[in-house]
Design an enzyme around this catalytic site. Sequence first.
Site, short mmCIF file in Angstrom:
data_model
loop_
_atom_site.label_atom_id
_atom_site.label_comp_id
_atom_site.label_asym_id
_atom_site.label_seq_id
_atom_site.Cartn_x
_atom_site.Cartn_y
_atom_site.Cartn_z
CE LYS A 133 -16.28 42.98 -62.98
NZ LYS A 133 -16.79 42.10 -64.11
CG HIS A 145 -24.55 53.80 -47.75
ND1 HIS A 145 -24.85 54.83 -46.87
CD2 HIS A 145 -25.75 53.41 -48.24
CE1 HIS A 145 -26.16 55.01 -46.83
NE2 HIS A 145 -26.72 54.15 -47.65
CG ASN A 159 -31.02 57.25 -54.45
OD1 ASN A 159 -31.15 56.29 -53.72
ND2 ASN A 159 -30.55 58.41 -54.02
CG ASN A 168 -21.21 40.57 -62.11
OD1 ASN A 168 -21.32 40.15 -60.97
ND2 ASN A 168 -20.08 41.06 -62.57
CE1 TYR A 169 -18.13 33.57 -63.85
CE2 TYR A 169 -17.72 33.33 -61.50
CZ TYR A 169 -17.46 32.95 -62.80
OH TYR A 169 -16.55 31.95 -63.06
#
Length: 252
Positions: A133, A145, A159, A168-169
């Site tokens: 996102k 994965h 990699n 991130n929040y």
Amino acid sequence: MQNSISEQARAAALAQLDAAEAAREDILVQHIANGVVIDSRTVQIDPEVVIAPGAVILAGTILRGKTVIGAGCVIGPNTLIEDSTVDEGTTVNASQIYGSHIGPHNNIGPFTHVRVSTVTDYGVHLGAYVETKNSNFARGNTVSHLTYIGDSDVGKYCNFGCGTVTCNYDGKDKFRTQIGDYCFIGCNTNLVAPVKVGDGAYTAAGSTITKDVPAQALGIARERQTNLDGWAEPKMEAYIAKKQKLENEQSK
């Protein structure tokens, strides 16, 4: 039990379905005539979608909104793409993409969730159960994965090990993670934004990274292992006895 409907209502509903099906097939036929390979009537394509000749659209694929598919792409099966651009030579298998730009010769899927404002460069691989996102991926990144990358800027040829998460929040604000070129992010790494990983740096598997990792460094953030001898023995006695009892009952 289903509610009964009048014959008149049923006839009107069937007519509506027939009209929608005819319009959908007209769009498919137009793309086929333009050189797009479609061999299943299960494909759904909105009128605004643009597909280059030579692209292959497989069964169960839904293309919505202002989506653009480049030449030589293979889209599907069972893929949903909405308001996104997919550049030439890219494969998207059993995945969903929203409001993003996928670069050329990418390999997306299966079961990848590409959320809004994701941008990838040439040759990026986003694999099974990867979610992205509002992130930028430079050339040649591999995220194979079980990884979440949000609000991040990733340099080329990185990699990512299985289980990586960009945190991130903080409950109030969103922060970005910055990763340089040629980085190796170890399995089950938590990158607590805002944080930077320098060019050519590594993170050790199982680390929670809260401070910047300099270029060419190895970031390790995990407790040193301690083994408590004999700690499990009393627990195992009861557990093994329980399982042996169950095994004996099942063998009768």
